[in-house]
Design a protein around this motif. Structure first.
Motif, mmCIF file in Angstrom:
data_model
loop_
_atom_site.group_PDB
_atom_site.id
_atom_site.type_symbol
_atom_site.label_atom_id
_atom_site.label_comp_id
_atom_site.label_asym_id
_atom_site.label_seq_id
_atom_site.Cartn_x
_atom_site.Cartn_y
_atom_site.Cartn_z
ATOM 1 N N GLU A 135 0.840 -1.208 0.000
ATOM 2 C CA GLU A 135 0.000 0.000 0.000
ATOM 3 C C GLU A 135 0.877 1.261 0.000
ATOM 4 O O GLU A 135 0.602 2.216 -0.726
ATOM 5 N N ARG A 136 1.929 1.247 0.822
ATOM 6 C CA ARG A 136 2.808 2.423 0.844
ATOM 7 C C ARG A 136 3.423 2.678 -0.527
ATOM 8 O O ARG A 136 3.528 3.826 -0.981
ATOM 9 N N ARG A 137 3.817 1.608 -1.219
ATOM 10 C CA ARG A 137 4.407 1.774 -2.548
ATOM 11 C C ARG A 137 3.367 2.287 -3.545
ATOM 12 O O ARG A 137 3.694 3.073 -4.447
ATOM 13 N N VAL A 139 0.921 4.234 -2.762
ATOM 14 C CA VAL A 139 0.769 5.661 -2.428
ATOM 15 C C VAL A 139 1.912 6.462 -3.059
ATOM 16 O O VAL A 139 1.693 7.531 -3.632
ATOM 17 N N THR A 140 3.116 5.942 -2.996
ATOM 18 C CA THR A 140 4.256 6.619 -3.626
ATOM 19 C C THR A 140 4.001 6.775 -5.130
ATOM 20 O O THR A 140 4.257 7.838 -5.708
#
Ligand code: B12
Ligand code: B12
Ligand code: B12
Ligand SMILES: C[C@H]1O[C@@H](n2cnc3c(N)ncnc32)[C@H](O)[C@@H]1O
Ligand SMILES: C[C@H]1O[C@@H](n2cnc3c(N)ncnc32)[C@H](O)[C@@H]1O
Ligand SMILES: C[C@H]1O[C@@H](n2cnc3c(N)ncnc32)[C@H](O)[C@@H]1O
Ligand SMILES: [Mg+2]
Ligand SMILES: [Mg+2]
Ligand SMILES: [Mg+2]
Lengths: 188, 188, 188
Positions: A135-137, A139-140
């Motif tokens: 998920e963080r990737r 978002v990036t």
């Protein structure tokens, strides 16, 4: 069948609709989804080893999730405009229903719990945290490019589902989750 | 209990004392600690499967470490000045004592060893390398913001402990670590 | 033997030929190779648990790969010019031969397959995706510094080998790989 094409040897690779560096945030995003999916495969394998019967409903859910993670992956792999997206709000709604159903199996907690328990539960916590990395990737990637908003929401809710699945798995084996002692009540 | 709040759907999230992007290095740092913690949970689960008795002392140590990784995580999650830190130099000293104790169980080596051995040892090597990733993320956070120096030292020493634990685990099962052949003597 | 030197406490560390931040892309690159290597150790451990006999050829291959991942790691750890590189084109050729041999054991597929199957196969898919992450980090390093080109090609081909190994492992246990339904034919 020859799977190696040697075309990636110079550090560039194909996405759907373009050629980019393997350092690209898009490749990092769907590559991490692929990694998360492999851990889901491992969770399923452990459920089958332990007792396929006891987990047959969860194995079914997780196998469907493996299919959907490919949908997520191809949504993230596609350069905008090249084809319609696969993940929709309905997929996210279904995840929420599963979260609710799984949490009902486990006693409610107020504090954080240590990620672990049975081998099945510990592998579900690994899924939880690797999905959060995915998920963080995603978002990036969003900060650099347009992406399917629903694919990102899917990943967000999926990590909640893995939390719920881990708790359900421990409950089925009558293992009590251990609470984080020095924390306050964080769940409502 | 409803764990999904849908508040993270736009790619922002809460840390202790602020709201930031999920792409933020702070979220990456404690998210990686959470991931490392899940692998610790898995190492414990494998010890219990294999023979709880044989590993009861290590299970106790690892369970305490799981608690402390939450302390590390909350120190990394807190925006400076919002509350006192939890991890202190004493925590790091205790890790060093455990390292010494574990290494005494295993024959000393001069060269790097292949990460592996029994399922317990291989999972401890996974913990070692994921904790090292968490340390790198904490260092990245340091370059952007003030953090609890002791939390970072804790992560550094913790990966050494996992090396020592992996060696102790193999020694307990009479498995010899395989040395890296083409390397020179690196340990003194 | 004292493995903790406390020299890394300030966030700097030694590579071969220099001192750099732990945030450095070089440390990230060989650190990820180390992580991948630990998952390879776990795949071997699972093969031994399951039935050493059935997998003895693959255990041998994977043990050699563990040795070679240290060669890759030291090539990535060395600042250019400090010493000759260890990985050569011959290493990559040998990986390709192994890929061909392993794929012959499994029925050919046209579509993506879900990463999973037996515990051995699922752990090989984890190796596949973590090696791909290591390759991405090596590519990032390339954009910043000169590296051994063959080490990067090695990582690229190694992930293909893990795909092939995972398929062979399932074939040996008569487990059929599940295809990704909503995808088109991607393999030729
Ligand atoms: C994205 C991708 C991945 C992603 C999958 C993403 C996801 N869904 O999660 C991930 C990272 C998982 C992946 C993994 C692998 N992959 Co891959 N992957 C691709 C890639 C870039 C796209 C595949 C895809 O989904 N295409 C989508 C389809 C729909 O696209 P398309 O066929 O091009 O269709 C387009 C057009 O034809 C048109 N179109 C399609 N249908 C129609 C119909 C009509 C009517 C019209 C008008 C137009 C139209 O629209 C589409 C969009 O432009 C391809 C390379 C490429 N560009 O094709 C490699 C590719 C398929 N992968 C490859 C390989 C080797 C692998 C791995 C084995 C690598 C590894 N070592 O791990 C694994 C296998 C994973 C598995 N479990 O099976 C190779 C296969 C080589 C071969 N033998 O043929 C390819 C070809 C890359 C290469 N090396 O050249 N991969
Ligand atoms: C950091 C964090 C995490 C970290 C934990 C970090 C660590 N320790 O390792 C990680 C990443 C592990 C995590 C994971 C999860 N989390 Co979380 N997490 C948080 C967060 C941001 C802070 C929690 C915390 O530690 N608070 C610390 C306490 C002390 O802070 P506080 O209660 O606000 O106290 C403050 C004040 O009250 C005051 N104060 C406190 N006591 C006192 C006493 C006095 C006398 C005074 C004067 C003042 C005072 O000082 C404090 C600091 O300002 C909260 C959101 C939030 N901002 O609260 C979500 C939150 C608790 N998490 C949530 C969720 C859902 C999860 C996960 C399930 C997500 C997932 N899918 O994986 C997991 C569960 C993990 C588990 N194993 O149980 C939800 C819970 C929703 C709900 N049902 O209520 C929250 C609320 C976020 C949200 N979605 O809105 N989380
Ligand atoms: C790179 C590295 C790693 C890499 C290995 C990379 C790879 N191959 O994959 C990774 C990340 C895996 C790693 C892991 C660990 N490492 Co380490 N690592 C190093 C490092 C930086 C280099 C080691 C190395 O390969 N040297 C290569 C040799 C050839 O270099 P050299 O001996 O300096 O040789 C040079 C010269 O002597 C000359 N030379 C050599 N031979 C000859 C011959 C002739 C004739 C001539 C003229 C010149 C010459 O050329 C060389 C190049 O300049 C050293 C620190 C250092 N700078 O030495 C730490 C070091 C060896 N690691 C250390 C530790 C503690 C570990 C871990 C336990 C950490 C952990 N908690 O996980 C693990 C153990 C892993 C395992 N499985 O065993 C410690 C050991 C402390 C001790 N007790 O002595 C060291 C010393 C770092 C430190 N803390 O100070 N490590
Ligand atoms: C429960 C807490 O976890 C953090 N959080 C939210 N999303 C992620 C993610 N993808 N990865 C890591 N941490 C996350 C936020 O701080 C949230 O409040
Ligand atoms: C043993 C060697 O590992 C490297 N090193 C030190 N800290 C880390 C970390 N967190 N992650 C990866 N590698 C690290 C340094 O190069 C050190 O010398
Ligand atoms: C099969 C597909 O996987 C992607 N690809 C190629 N190399 C990597 C890597 N190291 N990590 C993640 N994805 C990669 C490309 O898009 C390729 O076409
Ligand atoms: Mg390739
Ligand atoms: Mg959420
Ligand atoms: Mg150190």
């Amino acid at each position: 069948m020859k799977i190696y094409t040697r075309r990636g040897d110079e550090g560039q690779t194909a996405v759907i609709g373009a050629r980019v560096s393997k350092d690209d945030v898009r490749v990092e995003a769907y590559g991490t989804v692929d990694e998360a999916n492999s851990f889901v495969g491992d969770a399923i394998a452990r459920m089958r080893e332990r007792d396929g019967q006891k987990y047959s409903d969860l194995i079914e859910v997780l196998t469907q999730i493996q299919q959907e993670l490919f949908d997520v992956g191809s949504d993230l792999a596609v350069v905008k405009g090249k084809r319609p997206y696969k993940i929709t709000a309905e997929h996210v709604d279904r995840l929420e229903e599963w979260v609710d159903r799984c949490l009902q199996e486990a006693p409610s907690v107020k504090k954080f719990i240590l990620p672990g328990g049975t081998p099945v539960a510990s592998s579900l916590h690994i899924c939880r945290t690797v999905v959060r990395r995915a998920e963080r990737r995603a978002v990036t990637l969003t900060l650099n490019d347009e992406i399917n908003h629903e694919a990102r929401r899917y990943l967000n809710r999926l990590s909640d589902l893995f939390f719920a699945l881990a708790r359900a798995a421990n409950a089925r084996e009558k293992i009590e989750d251990i609470q984080y002692e020095r924390g306050r009540e964080v769940f409502r």
